[in-house]
Design a protein around this motif. Structure first.
Motif, short mmCIF file in Angstrom:
data_model
loop_
_atom_site.label_atom_id
_atom_site.label_comp_id
_atom_site.label_asym_id
_atom_site.label_seq_id
_atom_site.Cartn_x
_atom_site.Cartn_y
_atom_site.Cartn_z
N PHE A 363 0.81 -1.21 0.00
CA PHE A 363 0.00 0.00 0.00
C PHE A 363 0.85 1.27 0.00
CE2 PHE A 363 -3.42 -2.82 1.39
CZ PHE A 363 -4.48 -2.29 0.70
N GLN A 419 -1.07 -1.42 -12.92
CA GLN A 419 -2.43 -1.00 -12.59
C GLN A 419 -2.64 -1.11 -11.07
OE1 GLN A 419 -4.67 0.19 -14.82
NE2 GLN A 419 -3.12 0.01 -16.43
N THR A 420 -1.99 -0.24 -10.33
CA THR A 420 -1.96 -0.34 -8.87
C THR A 420 -3.34 -0.22 -8.25
OG1 THR A 420 0.25 0.65 -8.89
CG2 THR A 420 -0.90 0.58 -6.79
N ILE A 421 -4.13 0.76 -8.72
CA ILE A 421 -5.44 1.00 -8.13
C ILE A 421 -6.35 -0.20 -8.34
CG2 ILE A 421 -7.51 2.45 -8.22
CD1 ILE A 421 -5.75 4.81 -8.91
N VAL A 422 -6.33 -0.76 -9.56
CA VAL A 422 -7.19 -1.91 -9.87
C VAL A 422 -6.77 -3.11 -9.04
CG1 VAL A 422 -7.93 -3.50 -11.68
CG2 VAL A 422 -7.63 -1.07 -12.20
N ARG A 423 -5.48 -3.36 -8.97
CA ARG A 423 -4.99 -4.52 -8.22
C ARG A 423 -5.30 -4.39 -6.72
NH1 ARG A 423 -1.31 -7.94 -10.26
NH2 ARG A 423 -0.24 -8.08 -8.24
N THR A 424 -5.12 -3.19 -6.18
CA THR A 424 -5.40 -2.97 -4.77
C THR A 424 -6.89 -3.14 -4.48
OG1 THR A 424 -3.54 -1.44 -4.57
CG2 THR A 424 -5.22 -1.34 -2.86
N SER A 425 -7.73 -2.60 -5.36
CA SER A 425 -9.18 -2.71 -5.16
C SER A 425 -9.63 -4.17 -5.18
CB SER A 425 -9.93 -1.91 -6.23
OG SER A 425 -9.58 -0.54 -6.19
#
Length: 550
Positions: A363, A419-425
């Protein structure tokens, strides 16, 4: 199955149930803290090698003269120069007038104490070549959880839920406090293992004791309450760890309250359902009359006597004590079917959960904020799970939570790394689904197994969950073959396990089974008819149980 009618007769959900459920679930606030305690007590601060004792930093260019740099331009954590680099640095980070040879940190390390004044890592130098020892401490804790589920699960079926809870509270208080004063690392690990054993049993007995004292229509509420208390414990850990950053103070703070839990646990009332399944009619009557008195139903309690209980609880009274053995789970066909299916569900949930948590470390924010995020994800997930459990049933909730979690993890395996946001979500969504799965499987397992072996079944399920948590880190090593291989494995297992749920019966609105015969009757009768024929079942089973439902 008349025990639910007896509970309604002595008050249903009365003063006793509200008080005992509250007191039994309260320790779960700190159980969550113990499970993830090493996120803080074993945090690794920034560190670098300590210069030799005879080093003259004023002439050697300060610490910089002893510290080589990595590719990112940061000081190396585990290496230092064999001699100070006094010359101006060259392109490769070494001085122009020396060789640039390096060596391990033979004189120890210097740590950044700005965030964590002291952790077990800084106190016992669990870094560099000793870094694996940090994981060993947590692994031994998980081994303790596994052993506790195996040992205390069976003992609770033989000795009772209350006695084991009293013992576990004391064991947690003593071992946790001793860990806070541990003089060396091996002693610390030993006390953490003992804490893991007792905490595993507390979780299992908490669910069982509460479910066995609650009427049918309230069991889902109890299971959801336990799940939410555990989630609130994750928030509590973040706040307590922030207020008490020293590892010994934090360890002590989450352990001492168990002395209070130990004291008031002597006032718990043992499960009357367990008494009846153990053939102890006198204690069953005493417990029910005590509950009736607390609930203000003295007149209803006075109507109970041994003859009434003998007629109402005939099946429970004929259940032998010797049947509460782990061997029954594989020897009896009906129990073996439940055991194999539930084993897969427990393993898959824990396996994917810990695999996903390991993937959520990127994160890039404060460790305290990460802890809060982990707890926050559980709240809406468990609310949705509760609604599904009460409306569509346990099967639907269990199947959907595992299936959605597996799909999220599998999709994460094909999403590009940038794709950090997609993976984190997706990771957060998957973690929430697995938290809901844990919430459901505790309740579902307790409702599927008969009273005579319920705690042993829960213990074996928790054991398989611990096996999953131990195996999970090993799977991450497959990333050397292909970066997304671990995610494909973490996602495939819960998807496969969700299909196994179809082989289990629904328990929504069903009485808790007390004997293996009750499991057979549940298979043979449609659930709607079972409730309508409840009053006719007792005389039929007394005369010809094999003809029920035919």
């Amino acid at each position: 199955m008349a025990f639910n009618d007896l509970l309604q007769q002595v008050g249903g959900v009365g003063r006793f149930q509200r008080i005992q459920v509250t007191l039994v679930v309260l320790p779960l606030l700190l159980m969550a803290s113990h499970n993830t305690l090493q996120n803080f007590t074993a945090a690794i601060p920034t560190h670098h090698c300590r210069p030799p004792a005879n080093a003259n930093l004023s002439q050697d260019g300060g610490l910089e003269g002893w510290l080589p740099r990595n590719r990112q331009g940061q000081p190396e954590s585990c290496l230092r120069f064999t001699a100070p680099q006094r010359g101006p640095p060259s392109a490769n980070g070494t001085g122009t007038n020396v060789t640039g040879a390096t060596e391990p940190c033979v004189d120890g390390w210097i740590y950044d104490h700005s965030t964590f004044p002291a952790t077990i890592v800084t106190e016992w130098d669990l870094v560099c070549s000793h870094r694996a020892l940090r994981q060993l401490a947590q692994s031994l804790y998980m081994v303790g959880v596994l052993l506790g589920a195996m040992v205390f699960g069976n003992l609770a079926d033989r000795l009772g839920r209350r006695k084991i809870l009293i013992l576990n509270y004391l064991q947690t208080a003593v071992s946790g406090t001793c860990a806070a004063f541990a003089p060396n690392f091996p002693t610390y690990c030993a006390f953490r293992l003992l804490s893991g054993m007792s905490l595993a049993s507390i979780a299992l007995n908490c669910m069982t004791l509460n479910v066995e004292w609650m009427p049918i229509h309230t069991r889902a509420y109890v299971g959801t309450l336990i799940g939410y208390v555990y989630s609130l414990g994750q928030f509590l850990l973040a706040g307590v760890a922030y207020a008490m950053p020293h590892w010994r103070h934090l360890q002590l703070l989450v352990s001492v309250p168990f002395f209070i839990f130990f004291i008031y646990s002597w006032f718990f009332i043992e499960s009357a359902r367990w008494y009846s399944s153990s053939g102890r009619l006198d204690l069953t009557l005493t417990a029910l009359q005590k509950v009736a008195r607390i609930n203000g139903k003295q007149e209803e309690g006075a109507k109970l006597n041994k003859e009434v209980l003998q007629a109402s609880l005939q099946k429970e009274m004929t259940t032998g004590k010797g049947q509460a053995s782990a061997l029954e789970l594989v020897r009896c066909p009906s129990l073996r079917h439940l055991f194999l299916c539930l084993t897969m569900l427990w393993f898959a949930t824990s396996f994917a959960y810990y695999g996903l948590v390991m993937d959520l470390q990127g994160f890039g924010v404060s460790i305290y904020l990460i802890q809060v995020i982990f707890g926050a994800v559980d709240l809406p997930a468990k609310l949705v799970c509760f609604l599904v459990i009460n409306s569509l049933g346990r099967k639907a909730a269990q199947m959907a939570s595992l299936l959605l979690a597996g799909i999220c993890i599998l999709i994460n395996g094909v999403v590009p790394q940038d794709q950090t946001i997609v993976r984190t979500s997706l990771a957060v969504l998957g973690k929430g689904c697995l938290a809901a799965s844990f919430n459901c499987i505790f309740l579902y397992t307790g409702e599927l197994y008969p009273t005579m072996i319920r705690q042993t079944g829960l213990g074996m399920g928790s054991t398989m969950a611990r096996v999953g948590s131990i195996v999970s880190p090993l799977v991450s090593m497959t990333a050397e073959l292909y970066p997304s291989t671990p995610l494909f494995i973490y996602g495939a297992i819960p998807v496969a396990a969700s299909a196994v749920t179809a082989l289990l019966p629904e328990t929504l609105g069903q009485p808790l089974p007390d004997t293996v015969q009750d499991l057979e009757n549940r298979k043979r009768k449609p659930s709607r008819q079972q409730r309508e024929q409840q009053k006719q079942m007792v005389p039929l089973q007394a005369s010809a149980p094999e003809k029920n439902g035919l």
